[in-house]
Design an enzyme around this catalytic site. Structure first.
Site, PDB file in Angstrom:
ATOM      1  N   SER A  68      -1.299  19.078  20.949  1.00 40.00           N
ATOM      2  CA  SER A  68      -1.224  17.916  20.054  1.00 40.00           C
ATOM      3  C   SER A  68      -0.606  16.751  20.771  1.00 40.00           C
ATOM      4  O   SER A  68       0.274  16.915  21.580  1.00 40.00           O
ATOM      5  CB  SER A  68      -0.395  18.206  18.923  1.00 40.00           C
ATOM      6  OG  SER A  68      -0.811  19.451  18.073  1.00 40.00           O
TER       7      SER A  68
HETATM    8  N1  SAH Z   1       1.123  23.046  18.333  1.00 43.92           N
HETATM    9  C1  SAH Z   1       0.085  23.274  19.142  1.00 43.92           C
HETATM   10  C2  SAH Z   1      -1.321  22.648  18.585  1.00 43.92           C
HETATM   11  C3  SAH Z   1      -2.528  23.569  19.002  1.00 43.92           C
HETATM   12  S1  SAH Z   1      -3.973  23.119  18.169  1.00 43.92           S
HETATM   13  C4  SAH Z   1       0.376  22.556  20.468  1.00 43.92           C
HETATM   14  O1  SAH Z   1       1.337  21.953  20.656  1.00 43.92           O
HETATM   15  O2  SAH Z   1      -0.356  22.881  21.546  1.00 43.92           O
HETATM   16  C5  SAH Z   1      -4.123  24.037  16.755  1.00 43.92           C
HETATM   17  C6  SAH Z   1      -3.917  25.291  17.244  1.00 43.92           C
HETATM   18  O3  SAH Z   1      -4.301  26.186  15.875  1.00 43.92           O
HETATM   19  C7  SAH Z   1      -5.198  26.085  18.010  1.00 43.92           C
HETATM   20  O4  SAH Z   1      -4.684  26.634  19.084  1.00 43.92           O
HETATM   21  C8  SAH Z   1      -5.875  26.958  17.215  1.00 43.92           C
HETATM   22  O5  SAH Z   1      -6.520  28.129  17.688  1.00 43.92           O
HETATM   23  C9  SAH Z   1      -4.941  27.332  16.033  1.00 43.92           C
HETATM   24  N2  SAH Z   1      -5.427  27.865  14.810  1.00 43.92           N
HETATM   25  C10 SAH Z   1      -6.760  27.508  14.138  1.00 43.92           C
HETATM   26  N3  SAH Z   1      -6.828  27.913  13.074  1.00 43.92           N
HETATM   27  C11 SAH Z   1      -5.670  28.861  13.026  1.00 43.92           C
HETATM   28  C12 SAH Z   1      -5.537  30.070  12.010  1.00 43.92           C
HETATM   29  N4  SAH Z   1      -6.142  30.214  10.888  1.00 43.92           N
HETATM   30  N5  SAH Z   1      -4.451  30.623  12.244  1.00 43.92           N
HETATM   31  C13 SAH Z   1      -3.605  30.436  13.423  1.00 43.92           C
HETATM   32  N6  SAH Z   1      -3.974  29.600  14.335  1.00 43.92           N
HETATM   33  C14 SAH Z   1      -4.924  28.770  13.948  1.00 43.92           C
END
Ligand code: SAH
Length: 230
Positions: A68
């Site tokens: 993000s």
């Molecule tokens: N906070 C993270 C953001 C990652 S993007 C950072 O700083 O990098 C969002 C993430 O949510 C992705 O890796 C995706 O695989 C995950 N995601 C999507 N749906 C999900 C679910 N139902 N449960 C857990 N993770 C999920």
């Protein structure tokens, strides 16, 4: 940029520049800005995008997912104000950078990620940094993580069609949750609070774009429509 990285392996200069940018973007909470000094973002960004780690932008982390945007993560923490004795549930570990930031703000962080390899990589980087108050789980975060509930703070970093009721149920008294709610292209950041047992919802930020939250109470992986739970 690559050249300078070699000269300054800790990238402290870059980190400071990012902090100035966050401050220019209106993040004025010094405790939050300090977190970006504590955690080296480049450790969590895969090699192909690493040179851009200290730009205020989302970056690809593989598996069609993104790290993000730092200013949005700073906004999350500024709004939620986790306390040192509180517990946090994070949905969407991704690369683990936000998890690392949060580990410095709270007693314990529980983080759920659906993609095993991302969780594995995040674990390695958190371990390398000596962060030992984080528990990771691979699974569907739309149903929360019941075992350690309730949580003082819940952070969802993927876009949901609605606020999953399982997450609301796992919010502690005086708990705060931030979740991007909308369609797959654009969302509002919704703040959910629980005070005297009463749940309130308000818009904390008008527009953002996150990758989809995929799961029982999120989006359906294949059809692009809300999952079964909705
Ligand atoms: N906070 C993270 C953001 C990652 S993007 C950072 O700083 O990098 C969002 C993430 O949510 C992705 O890796 C995706 O695989 C995950 N995601 C999507 N749906 C999900 C679910 N139902 N449960 C857990 N993770 C999920």
């Amino acid at each position: 940029m690559e050249h300078k990285i070699v000269e300054d392996p800790t990238l402290l200069g870059y980190r400071r520049r990012l902090i100035r940018e966050l401050s220019d973007r209106g993040i004025d909470d010094l405790n939050v800005l300090e977190l970006f000094d504590k955690v080296p973002r480049h450790k969590f960004i895969p090699e192909g995008s690493r040179a851009r780690s200290y730009e205020d932008s989302p970056l690809p982390i593989g598996y069609a997912q993104t790290a993000s945007q730092p200013s949005l993560q700073a906004l999350y923490i500024s709004i939620l104000q986790p306390e040192v004795n509180e517990t946090i549930l994070e949905i969407g570990t991704g690369c683990g950078f936000m998890t690392a930031l949060l580990s410095h703000t709270a007693e314990r962080v529980y983080s759920v990620e659906r993609i095993r390899e991302l969780s594995r990589r995040a674990r390695k980087e958190l371990d390398d940094l000596g962060i030992n108050n984080v528990a990771l789980m691979v699974g569907d975060g739309t149903i929360g993580w019941k075992k350690y509930a309730p949580y003082d703070v819940i952070i969802v970093s993927a876009a949901s069609p609605d606020v999953p009721s399982a997450l609301v149920n796992q919010l502690a008294e005086n708990g705060r949750m931030l979740i991007p709610v909308g369609d797959r292209v654009r969302q509002e950041l919704i703040l959910v609070t629980k005070i005297n047992g009463e749940i309130s919802k308000e818009t904390a930020h008008p527009a953002c774009t996150f990758v989809p939250l995929i799961g029982e109470f999120g989006w359906n992986h294949t059809s692009g429509s809300p999952g079964e739970g909705n």
